[in-house]
Write an enzyme that holds these catalytic residues in place. Structure first.
Site, PDB file in Angstrom:
ATOM      1  N   GLY A  11      20.986 -60.825  -8.703  1.00 33.18           N
ATOM      2  CA  GLY A  11      20.817 -60.158  -7.603  1.00 33.18           C
ATOM      3  C   GLY A  11      20.813 -61.121  -6.216  1.00 33.18           C
ATOM      4  N   ASP A  32      20.133 -60.235 -16.342  1.00 32.51           N
ATOM      5  CA  ASP A  32      20.481 -59.100 -15.827  1.00 32.51           C
ATOM      6  C   ASP A  32      21.221 -57.982 -16.330  1.00 32.51           C
ATOM      7  OD1 ASP A  32      20.547 -59.481 -12.219  1.00 32.51           O
ATOM      8  OD2 ASP A  32      21.656 -57.878 -13.062  1.00 32.51           O
ATOM      9  N   ASN A  33      21.278 -56.813 -15.893  1.00 35.46           N
ATOM     10  CA  ASN A  33      22.301 -55.805 -16.273  1.00 35.46           C
ATOM     11  C   ASN A  33      23.435 -55.414 -15.253  1.00 35.46           C
ATOM     12  OD1 ASN A  33      21.104 -54.164 -14.415  1.00 35.46           O
ATOM     13  ND2 ASN A  33      20.676 -52.591 -15.718  1.00 35.46           N
ATOM     14  N   GLY A  37      23.705 -56.378  -9.006  1.00 39.66           N
ATOM     15  CA  GLY A  37      24.032 -57.854  -9.038  1.00 39.66           C
ATOM     16  C   GLY A  37      25.353 -57.940  -9.513  1.00 39.66           C
ATOM     17  N   LEU A  72      12.264 -59.891 -11.055  1.00 34.04           N
ATOM     18  CA  LEU A  72      12.697 -59.094  -9.990  1.00 34.04           C
ATOM     19  C   LEU A  72      13.670 -58.117 -10.331  1.00 34.04           C
ATOM     20  CD1 LEU A  72      11.898 -62.285  -8.947  1.00 34.04           C
ATOM     21  CD2 LEU A  72      14.115 -62.403  -7.625  1.00 34.04           C
ATOM     22  N   THR A  91      12.734 -48.772 -14.724  1.00 35.91           N
ATOM     23  CA  THR A  91      12.971 -50.321 -14.449  1.00 35.91           C
ATOM     24  C   THR A  91      11.527 -51.079 -14.102  1.00 35.91           C
ATOM     25  OG1 THR A  91      15.363 -50.091 -14.251  1.00 35.91           O
ATOM     26  CG2 THR A  91      14.226 -52.203 -13.445  1.00 35.91           C
ATOM     27  N   ASN A  98       7.490 -54.569 -20.455  1.00 34.22           N
ATOM     28  CA  ASN A  98       8.171 -55.536 -21.628  1.00 34.22           C
ATOM     29  C   ASN A  98       7.913 -56.884 -21.328  1.00 34.22           C
ATOM     30  OD1 ASN A  98       9.336 -53.582 -23.309  1.00 34.22           O
ATOM     31  ND2 ASN A  98      11.039 -53.108 -22.035  1.00 34.22           N
ATOM     32  N   ARG A 105       2.565 -62.832 -25.082  1.00 35.40           N
ATOM     33  CA  ARG A 105       2.908 -63.423 -26.302  1.00 35.40           C
ATOM     34  C   ARG A 105       3.144 -64.873 -26.159  1.00 35.40           C
ATOM     35  NH1 ARG A 105       8.432 -62.960 -29.055  1.00 35.40           N
ATOM     36  NH2 ARG A 105       7.900 -63.561 -31.068  1.00 35.40           N
ATOM     37  N   TYR A 144      11.145 -45.543  -6.195  1.00 30.20           N
ATOM     38  CA  TYR A 144      10.683 -46.852  -6.306  1.00 30.20           C
ATOM     39  C   TYR A 144       9.659 -47.457  -5.856  1.00 30.20           C
ATOM     40  CZ  TYR A 144      11.961 -51.518  -3.852  1.00 30.20           C
ATOM     41  OH  TYR A 144      12.004 -52.830  -3.382  1.00 30.20           O
TER      42      TYR A 144
HETATM   43  P1  NAD Z   1      19.293 -56.807  -5.837  1.00 23.81           P
HETATM   44  O1  NAD Z   1      19.682 -55.433  -6.122  1.00 23.81           O
HETATM   45  O2  NAD Z   1      20.421 -57.697  -5.167  1.00 23.81           O
HETATM   46  O3  NAD Z   1      18.904 -57.545  -7.153  1.00 23.81           O
HETATM   47  C1  NAD Z   1      18.284 -56.728  -8.225  1.00 23.81           C
HETATM   48  C2  NAD Z   1      18.881 -57.350  -9.552  1.00 23.81           C
HETATM   49  O4  NAD Z   1      18.204 -56.583 -10.558  1.00 23.81           O
HETATM   50  C3  NAD Z   1      20.263 -57.240  -9.657  1.00 23.81           C
HETATM   51  O5  NAD Z   1      21.059 -58.345 -10.026  1.00 23.81           O
HETATM   52  C4  NAD Z   1      20.565 -55.824 -10.580  1.00 23.81           C
HETATM   53  O6  NAD Z   1      21.606 -55.912 -11.260  1.00 23.81           O
HETATM   54  C5  NAD Z   1      19.040 -56.123 -11.567  1.00 23.81           C
HETATM   55  N1  NAD Z   1      18.554 -55.280 -12.307  1.00 23.81           N
HETATM   56  C6  NAD Z   1      18.386 -53.956 -11.878  1.00 23.81           C
HETATM   57  N2  NAD Z   1      18.078 -53.286 -12.830  1.00 23.81           N
HETATM   58  C7  NAD Z   1      17.617 -53.858 -13.981  1.00 23.81           C
HETATM   59  C8  NAD Z   1      17.522 -53.573 -15.167  1.00 23.81           C
HETATM   60  N3  NAD Z   1      17.054 -52.485 -15.649  1.00 23.81           N
HETATM   61  N4  NAD Z   1      17.481 -54.732 -16.208  1.00 23.81           N
HETATM   62  C9  NAD Z   1      17.894 -55.892 -15.778  1.00 23.81           C
HETATM   63  N5  NAD Z   1      18.472 -56.217 -14.472  1.00 23.81           N
HETATM   64  C10 NAD Z   1      18.378 -55.254 -13.616  1.00 23.81           C
HETATM   65  O7  NAD Z   1      18.003 -56.600  -4.935  1.00 23.81           O
HETATM   66  P2  NAD Z   1      17.125 -58.059  -4.079  1.00 23.81           P
HETATM   67  O8  NAD Z   1      16.973 -57.812  -2.850  1.00 23.81           O
HETATM   68  O9  NAD Z   1      17.567 -59.338  -4.796  1.00 23.81           O
HETATM   69  O10 NAD Z   1      15.763 -57.562  -4.999  1.00 23.81           O
HETATM   70  C11 NAD Z   1      15.100 -58.186  -5.836  1.00 23.81           C
HETATM   71  C12 NAD Z   1      13.712 -58.013  -6.133  1.00 23.81           C
HETATM   72  O11 NAD Z   1      12.917 -58.126  -4.830  1.00 23.81           O
HETATM   73  C13 NAD Z   1      13.575 -56.368  -6.532  1.00 23.81           C
HETATM   74  O12 NAD Z   1      12.528 -56.232  -7.313  1.00 23.81           O
HETATM   75  C14 NAD Z   1      13.079 -55.771  -5.141  1.00 23.81           C
HETATM   76  O13 NAD Z   1      12.523 -54.635  -5.440  1.00 23.81           O
HETATM   77  C15 NAD Z   1      12.099 -56.933  -4.316  1.00 23.81           C
HETATM   78  N6  NAD Z   1      12.190 -56.686  -3.187  1.00 23.81           N
HETATM   79  C16 NAD Z   1      13.485 -57.070  -2.301  1.00 23.81           C
HETATM   80  C17 NAD Z   1      13.138 -56.971  -1.127  1.00 23.81           C
HETATM   81  C18 NAD Z   1      14.265 -57.435  -0.067  1.00 23.81           C
HETATM   82  O14 NAD Z   1      14.290 -57.077   0.975  1.00 23.81           O
HETATM   83  N7  NAD Z   1      15.475 -58.038  -0.409  1.00 23.81           N
HETATM   84  C19 NAD Z   1      12.056 -56.386  -0.585  1.00 23.81           C
HETATM   85  C20 NAD Z   1      11.163 -56.200  -1.274  1.00 23.81           C
HETATM   86  C21 NAD Z   1      11.181 -56.161  -2.644  1.00 23.81           C
END
Ligand code: NAD
Ligand code: UDP
Length: 315
Positions: A11, A32-33, A37, A72, A91, A98, A105, A144
């Site tokens: 992501g 990643d899934n 991303g 993340l 998630t 998980n 572990r 969320y």
């Molecule tokens: P993003 O959507 O670009 O990245 C999230 C990544 O997680 C993606 O690559 C997606 O494919 C992967 N993903 C989603 N569900 C999944 C699952 N079930 N299994 C495996 N992979 C999964 O978003 P980002 O901005 O890079 O955010 C990353 C993290 O930071 C997130 O947890 C988000 O909540 C947190 N966050 C981001 C911000 C921001 O402003 N960017 C602010 C607060 C929190």
């Protein structure tokens, strides 16, 4: 050299984190899934023998020999997390269980990417970590907000009950290169609209405020947080306190891109927080005088340059 798992590593934030950890000489497993991303974000890392890609969904258990986990994985843009809200909750909740199980572990340290959304539409401004928030449990953003709140609860319970070494960072709006053009969040939307000469749509009257943090400042803070002593768990706010309204942001981006896009207005999104600004006193205190380094104009300049280059190649 540590063996580090980054969930959501393909992501926006995850890809920058993987790159930085590799630069520091660590071995990185990027899980990643690919829901939001993209392989494009990490394609430049694939040749590195210390980088490994794992296609996996964290709602299913995952086992590996690792010493640290940055959790993340979770869609972060309202457009994407509301697309399948049940999956978003799974998630955050099942994914955290998980990853915490794996950390337990392996006796690994684990950091949770939490969010300013745990404060909801805050009644206290700016937001300090001891504010419990004002969150609608049954609205469009709840999957969320409540998912992330439950994840924080799980992290703290695994710490208290099982002595897992946890860190919780509450990230405020972060932007920069490698956001997807269709990500849907405000900075990338406005830049993409401006560069294409399309209307910029503001939800509501544009008086709602946010504080935008450039990606490199966040990555620095996340790594410093992971490296704090075991007795520090957080939560800790990570953000840039420079507050702007969404209307000011739109005008700034139009000016900086030299665009002739027009600003239009649509109804406000439900439960859209009216104002948001981090109090970062705790981060400064525990993260070795960390504070944001890149101001909004510089960060936008870099991000606009990224999107110009991307469109030059793909359109
Ligand atoms: P993003 O959507 O670009 O990245 C999230 C990544 O997680 C993606 O690559 C997606 O494919 C992967 N993903 C989603 N569900 C999944 C699952 N079930 N299994 C495996 N992979 C999964 O978003 P980002 O901005 O890079 O955010 C990353 C993290 O930071 C997130 O947890 C988000 O909540 C947190 N966050 C981001 C911000 C921001 O402003 N960017 C602010 C607060 C929190
Ligand atoms: N927003 C907007 N137009 C857009 C995208 C977002 O006016 O094209 C507004 C949105 O309603 C919110 C703010 O910009 O008030 C930040 O939205 P974003 O989705 O980036 O993140 P949020 O902080 O709401 O999670």
């Amino acid at each position: 050299m540590k063996r580090i798992l980054v969930t959501g590593g393909a992501g926006f934030i995850g890809s920058h984190l993987c790159e930085r950890l590799l630069d520091e000489g660590h071995e990185v497993l990027c899980l990643d899934n690919y829901f939001t991303g993209s392989k494009r974000n990490i394609v430049h890392l694939i040749e590195n023998p210390y980088f490994e890609l794992v296609r996996h969904d964290i709602i299913m258990p995952y086992f590996s020999e690792i010493e640290e986990i940055y959790n993340l994985a979770c869609p972060a843009s309202p457009v994407h997390y509301q697309h399948n809200p049940i999956k978003t909750v799974k998630t955050s909740v099942m994914g955290s269980i998980n990853m915490l199980g794996l950390a337990k572990r392996k006796k690994a340290r684990i950091l949770q990417a939490s969010t300013s959304e745990v404060y909801g539409d805050p009644r206290v401004h700016p937001q300090q970590e001891d504010y419990w928030g004002y969150v609608n449990p049954v609205g469009e953003r709840s999957c969320y907000d409540e998912g992330k709140r439950c994840a924080e609860t799980l992290f703290m319970d695994y710490h208290i009950q099982n002595k897992v070494r946890i860190k919780i960072v509450r990230i405020f709006n972060t932007y920069g290169p490698r956001m997807q053009p269709n990500d849907g969040r405000v900075v990338s939307n406005f830049i993409v609209n401006a560069l294409k000469g399309e209307d910029i749509t503001i939800h509501g009257d544009g008086s709602q405020t946010r504080c935008f943090q450039y990606i490199s400042d966040l990555i620095e803070a996340m790594i410093r947080t992971m490296n704090t002593s075991d007795d520090f768990t957080g939560p800790v706010n990570i953000g840039n306190p420079q507050e702007v309204s969404v209307l000011e942001l739109a005008e700034k981006i139009i000016r900086m891109t030299g665009s002739d896009s027009k600003i239009t207005f649509s109804p406000a999104r439900s439960d859209d927080p009216v104002k948001r600004r981090p109090d970062i006193s705790l981060a400064k205190q525990v993260l070795g005088n960390w504070e944001p380094f890149i101001d909004l104009d510089d960060g936008l300049e870099k991000t606009i340059r990224y999107f110009r280059k991307l469109f030059g190649k793909h359109i």
